[in-house]
Design an enzyme around this catalytic site. Structure first.
Site, short mmCIF file in Angstrom:
data_model
loop_
_atom_site.label_atom_id
_atom_site.label_comp_id
_atom_site.label_asym_id
_atom_site.label_seq_id
_atom_site.Cartn_x
_atom_site.Cartn_y
_atom_site.Cartn_z
N GLU A 23 -2.80 96.54 149.33
CA GLU A 23 -2.71 95.35 148.47
C GLU A 23 -2.21 95.73 147.08
O GLU A 23 -2.45 96.84 146.59
CB GLU A 23 -4.09 94.68 148.36
CG GLU A 23 -4.57 94.07 149.66
CD GLU A 23 -5.94 93.42 149.52
OE1 GLU A 23 -6.52 93.47 148.40
OE2 GLU A 23 -6.42 92.85 150.52
N ARG A 70 19.72 85.10 152.70
CA ARG A 70 20.53 84.86 153.91
C ARG A 70 19.78 83.98 154.92
O ARG A 70 20.39 83.45 155.84
CB ARG A 70 20.92 86.19 154.54
CG ARG A 70 22.02 86.92 153.79
CD ARG A 70 22.23 88.33 154.31
NE ARG A 70 21.14 89.21 153.91
CZ ARG A 70 21.07 90.50 154.19
NH1 ARG A 70 22.04 91.06 154.91
NH2 ARG A 70 20.07 91.24 153.78
N GLN A 71 18.49 83.84 154.72
CA GLN A 71 17.70 82.98 155.61
C GLN A 71 17.53 81.62 154.95
O GLN A 71 16.43 81.19 154.63
CB GLN A 71 16.35 83.64 155.90
CG GLN A 71 16.48 85.01 156.58
CD GLN A 71 15.14 85.61 156.91
OE1 GLN A 71 14.28 84.97 157.51
NE2 GLN A 71 14.94 86.86 156.52
N HIS A 85 23.40 84.01 147.74
CA HIS A 85 24.17 84.07 148.99
C HIS A 85 24.77 82.71 149.34
O HIS A 85 25.84 82.63 149.93
CB HIS A 85 23.28 84.57 150.12
CG HIS A 85 24.02 84.86 151.38
ND1 HIS A 85 24.98 85.85 151.49
CD2 HIS A 85 23.96 84.27 152.61
CE1 HIS A 85 25.47 85.87 152.71
NE2 HIS A 85 24.87 84.93 153.41
N LYS A 123 34.48 86.33 161.25
CA LYS A 123 33.45 87.24 161.74
C LYS A 123 32.47 86.51 162.65
O LYS A 123 32.08 85.38 162.37
CB LYS A 123 32.71 87.86 160.56
CG LYS A 123 31.57 88.80 160.94
CD LYS A 123 30.94 89.43 159.71
CE LYS A 123 30.10 88.44 158.93
NZ LYS A 123 29.41 89.09 157.78
N THR A 131 23.95 96.83 155.58
CA THR A 131 24.05 98.06 156.38
C THR A 131 25.45 98.67 156.34
O THR A 131 25.65 99.78 156.80
CB THR A 131 23.69 97.79 157.85
OG1 THR A 131 24.65 96.88 158.41
CG2 THR A 131 22.29 97.19 157.97
#
Length: 294
Positions: free
Chosen positions: A37, A94-95, A128, A190, A221
């Site tokens: 914590e 990105r989410q 983003h 893409k 990545t």
């Protein structure tokens, strides 16, 4: 007097901001208990004071966010007048939608938790997607870094440059860069068959005999950007391919991939501290971009 409280994710950037804008670095204690914590304690008198938190989101995203929530909550409970969170790289961005059934909208949840913890203003860089601003009920300043990259590459005077984006999602951001840099743009299409797996299918635009600058808001990545390099060279681009990206996330095998790809130069900003420094990486500072706001 304004107090600036640095989280643990990017203390050097917090110090640079404090020095440039003459803020006092606020004292606070941040540590981890043995159970994992996070513990936070404000060591300043903040009642009626304008306070800033500087905390970027790194590969330790959950710990970085929890520190931010706790710092904001502590400042709110001690009656700070205003709490501005400077989050150079906004994690979970990105989410921002449900890509498939059963998924949450994580970016919206992060925004709600920041507001609930006491944050009254948000400052960030190159979100983003612009729609994330709408997830907040507080003012958001989303600063863009394209001018930094335009100024840098204009000085290099590259022969016949073209801005190439590795997917359509980055096209809007790249369009701002091309307008300032006065160069054409090309777009790679893409697809992602799975997380961190990339397939480029075709190119819209011309790269033959041109110097390509691959541009994106982030490198995670390194899979997308390295795949894009192979694609543009196969289509006739010059072999000295450059990269420009705001956020150097560099997770997983990123450093190895980028080193093997042998880019002419990789230009990023200091929104995230680098764990390693490859010889061909150049880091531009975002501190001056805060001038109009701070």
């Amino acid at each position: 007097m304004s107090l600036l409280f640095p989280g643990t994710s990017h203390s050097s950037l917090a110090e640079s901001i404090a020095k440039r804008y003459k803020f006092t670095l606020g004292k606070c204690e941040i540590k981890k208990f043995s159970c994992g914590e996070t513990y936070v304690k404000i060591l300043e008198h903040v009642r009626g004071t304008e306070c800033f938190i500087v905390q970027t989101i790194t590969k330790s995203a959950n710990d970085d966010l929890m520190e931010t929530y706790l710092l904001a909550d502590a400042l709110r409970r001690h009656d700070a007048e205003r709490i501005t969170a400077i989050i150079p790289h906004f994690g979970y961005a990105r989410q921002d939608r449900r890509a498939s059934l059963g998924e949450p909208i994580s970016a919206q949840l992060v925004a709600k938790l920041l507001v609930a913890s006491g944050v009254t203003n948000i400052i960030t860089f190159d979100l983003h997607s612009d729609q994330i601003e709408g997830f907040f009920t507080t003012p958001v300043d989303n600063l863009h870094c394209y001018q930094l990259f335009a100024d840098y590459f204009q000085k290099k005077q590259l022969p016949d440059p073209v801005i190439v984006v590795p997917d359509t999602g980055a096209a809007k951001l790249a369009d701002r860069l091309t307008r300032v840099f006065a160069s054409p743009m090309a777009i790679l299409h893409k697809t992602r068959p799975a997380h961190h797996k990339v397939s480029h299918t075709h190119l819209v635009g011309d790269v033959k005999n041109k110097t390509v600058i691959l541009f994106d808001d982030m490198i995670d990545t390194g899979g997308s950007i390295c795949s894009a390099k192979n694609e543009v060279i196969a289509l006739g681009a010059r072999k000295d391919v450059y990269v420009a990206a705001t956020h150097a996330v560099f997770s997983g095998q990123a450093y190895g991939r980028l080193e093997s790809a042998d880019f002419a130069e990789i230009v990023v900003t200091d929104t995230i501290p680098l764990a390693e420094k490859l010889p061909n990486i150049t880091v531009l500072s975002v501190v001056e971009l805060l001038y109009k706001i701070l």
